[in-house]
Write a protein that holds these residues in place. Structure first.
Motif, PDB file in Angstrom:
ATOM      1  N   GLU A 242       0.818  -1.208   0.000  1.00 20.49           N
ATOM      2  CA  GLU A 242       0.000   0.000   0.000  1.00 20.49           C
ATOM      3  C   GLU A 242       0.858   1.267   0.000  1.00 20.49           C
ATOM      4  OE1 GLU A 242      -2.797  -0.051   3.141  1.00 20.49           O
ATOM      5  OE2 GLU A 242      -3.822  -1.867   2.458  1.00 20.49           O
ATOM      6  N   PHE A 245      -0.356   4.267  -2.128  1.00 21.42           N
ATOM      7  CA  PHE A 245      -1.467   5.046  -1.575  1.00 21.42           C
ATOM      8  C   PHE A 245      -0.937   6.208  -0.742  1.00 21.42           C
ATOM      9  CE2 PHE A 245      -4.117   1.240  -2.402  1.00 21.42           C
ATOM     10  CZ  PHE A 245      -5.163   1.870  -3.062  1.00 21.42           C
ATOM     11  N   ASN A 246       0.170   5.998  -0.055  1.00 19.82           N
ATOM     12  CA  ASN A 246       0.782   7.093   0.716  1.00 19.82           C
ATOM     13  C   ASN A 246       1.331   8.175  -0.219  1.00 19.82           C
ATOM     14  OD1 ASN A 246       0.258   5.650   3.104  1.00 19.82           O
ATOM     15  ND2 ASN A 246       2.203   4.548   2.948  1.00 19.82           N
ATOM     16  N   ALA A 249      -1.591  10.144  -1.478  1.00 25.26           N
ATOM     17  CA  ALA A 249      -2.125  11.059  -0.468  1.00 25.26           C
ATOM     18  C   ALA A 249      -1.345  12.374  -0.459  1.00 25.26           C
ATOM     19  CB  ALA A 249      -2.086  10.403   0.911  1.00 25.26           C
ATOM     20  N   PHE A 315     -11.628  13.351   1.459  1.00 28.63           N
ATOM     21  CA  PHE A 315     -10.288  12.765   1.484  1.00 28.63           C
ATOM     22  C   PHE A 315      -9.821  12.539   2.919  1.00 28.63           C
ATOM     23  CE2 PHE A 315      -5.716  13.620   1.909  1.00 28.63           C
ATOM     24  CZ  PHE A 315      -5.206  12.565   1.166  1.00 28.63           C
ATOM     25  N   ILE A 316     -10.010  13.547   3.794  1.00 29.11           N
ATOM     26  CA  ILE A 316      -9.602  13.404   5.192  1.00 29.11           C
ATOM     27  C   ILE A 316     -10.386  12.290   5.869  1.00 29.11           C
ATOM     28  CG2 ILE A 316      -9.592  14.571   7.428  1.00 29.11           C
ATOM     29  CD1 ILE A 316      -9.049  17.183   5.878  1.00 29.11           C
ATOM     30  N   GLN A 319      -8.968   8.983   4.704  1.00 27.47           N
ATOM     31  CA  GLN A 319      -7.664   8.686   5.297  1.00 27.47           C
ATOM     32  C   GLN A 319      -7.797   8.283   6.758  1.00 27.47           C
ATOM     33  OE1 GLN A 319      -4.681   8.372   3.920  1.00 27.47           O
ATOM     34  NE2 GLN A 319      -5.489   8.819   1.896  1.00 27.47           N
ATOM     35  N   ARG A 322      -9.065   4.802   6.858  1.00 33.06           N
ATOM     36  CA  ARG A 322      -8.015   3.863   6.433  1.00 33.06           C
ATOM     37  C   ARG A 322      -6.988   3.656   7.534  1.00 33.06           C
ATOM     38  NH1 ARG A 322      -3.405   5.361   3.320  1.00 33.06           N
ATOM     39  NH2 ARG A 322      -2.313   3.559   2.488  1.00 33.06           N
ATOM     40  N   TRP A 323      -6.562   4.733   8.199  1.00 29.82           N
ATOM     41  CA  TRP A 323      -5.586   4.598   9.289  1.00 29.82           C
ATOM     42  C   TRP A 323      -6.179   3.841  10.474  1.00 29.82           C
ATOM     43  CZ3 TRP A 323      -4.007  10.419   8.787  1.00 29.82           C
ATOM     44  CH2 TRP A 323      -3.101  10.545   7.730  1.00 29.82           C
TER      45      TRP A 323
END
Length: 375
Positions: A242, A245-246, A249, A315-316, A319, A322-323
């Motif tokens: 992944e 993906f970072n 971002a 988006f936030i 994220q 996801r985290w």
């Protein structure tokens, strides 16, 4: 020229026949237009489909400069390139994505998402390189003031107009592709929303004569989208990878900041300083005259800021979710590892060693149990 392998033939002009042969039908229509170029009677009509129309010769110090403006005949050119986009879509699907899918053995849901991301990676990469070439050669990056100087930019160079026509053709071709690709009903609203947003922004920049600003914004948008869909492709091949993906971002946040800055710089500060803001029917700046109105311009800027804020909020939220899922997964793995270590601890045995099920002392004798004395 067959783009899809068919196990059985379908009835002529049936629904399945159209779905399995849409690329071949489009290729025949394109070939008919190209053949029409060979004959003097039909060549003039064929050029309407292939080349951008409304060219104007502008005298300069070095000679004449040929530029273009928009009109209704552009719809004919867009229609032709819609069929071109359908053919290229089928080529990428047949000769690249289908071959990869056979090796990966993905589920139906992942298969659909893999095809979507594969098509968009090819499109975004091509458009990004093409857009960067146009922006550099026209000098829009080296001279940022050209984004609003001499507005409205009614007359366009050939490569700028052709780029916009191809962009509109691609996103319009994506509408029938939802039917041809048998996209799931759950995915259709999301994809329709994405297609509509691209069409509104590209057509708005084209009709409001904001093509220079539109090119920079499309370059930033396609850069972020390229990393996102590339990350999805890598994730489908290896679910533990992944890292992209970072990267996406970071690129996404940077491109959003640049996009919002450009909007405020051009619409909020650059365009109000333009001297020629009167209606000029000879130049055809009807829509751009409306855009020069301060109320209309501020309304557009407000809508853009609200849209960018909603995009950043989603988006936030994505994220954070996801985290949260990542840390929950890591904590569950740690708990499982600790439980496995506790189960693997060796049992405490008596002193000595075992032989034939009997505990032996260190000197080889069998330890005897002590007898307790009776009171």
């Amino acid at each position: 020229m067959a783009f899809r392998r068919r196990a059985k033939s379908h009835p002529l002009f049936s629904q399945e026949f159209l779905i399995h042969n849409h690329a071949d039908i489009g290729f025949c229509l394109v070939l008919g237009v190209l053949i029409a170029l060979m004959f003097e009677v039909t060549a003039k009509t064929a050029f309407l489909f292939i080349l951008p129309q409304y060219n104007v010769s502008i005298p300069t110090a070095d000679g004449e400069l040929v530029q273009y403006h928009y009109g209704l005949k552009d719809l004919v050119t867009i229609l032709f390139y819609i069929f071109i986009a359908i053919i290229l879509h089928a080529v990428v699907q047949e000769y690249a994505l289908d071959k990869i899918n056979r090796r990966l053995h993905l589920s139906k849901v992942k298969h659909s998402k893999f095809n979507e991301s594969g098509q968009l990676v090819a499109f975004h990469l091509t458009s990004m390189v093409w857009c960067l070439y146009v922006v550099v050669t026209e000098g829009y990056i080296s001279n940022p003031r050209s984004l609003w100087e001499n507005y409205p930019h009614v007359y366009l160079p050939f490569q700028v107009k052709f780029f916009y026509l191809c962009q509109l053709a691609y996103w319009l071709h994506a509408l029938p592709e939802l039917y041809f690709q048998k996209v799931r009903k759950e995915e259709i609203p999301r994809q329709l929303q994405c297609i509509a947003l691209y069409l509104v922004h590209i057509a708005g920049a084209y009709l409001l004569n904001l093509t220079r600003l539109g090119l920079i914004l499309l370059l930033l948008q396609y850069l972020a989208e390229f990393f996102f869909h590339m990350a999805r492709l890598v994730y489908f091949t290896d679910e533990n990878n992944e890292k992209l993906f970072n990267v996406w971002a970071v690129v996404f946040v940077v491109t959003r900041l640049f996009t919002l800055t450009l909007y405020i710089l051009v619409i909020g500060f650059g365009l109000p300083r333009v001297e020629n803001q009167a209606l000029d029917p000879e130049r055809g700046n009807f829509l751009s005259f409306l855009f020069n109105n301060i109320l209309f311009r501020m309304s557009v800027l407000l809508l853009v800021c609200l849209f960018q804020a909603s995009v950043m909020w989603r988006f936030i939220h994505f994220q954070l979710r996801r985290w949260r899922e990542y840390w929950n997964e890591q904590s569950s793995r740690k708990r499982a590892a600790i439980g496995a270590k506790q189960q693997a601890k060796p049992l405490k045995r008596d002193s000595g060693y075992h032989e034939n099920g009997v505990v032996k002392a260190e000197n080889g004798t069998s330890p005897r149990t002590k007898k307790l004395k009776s009171p």
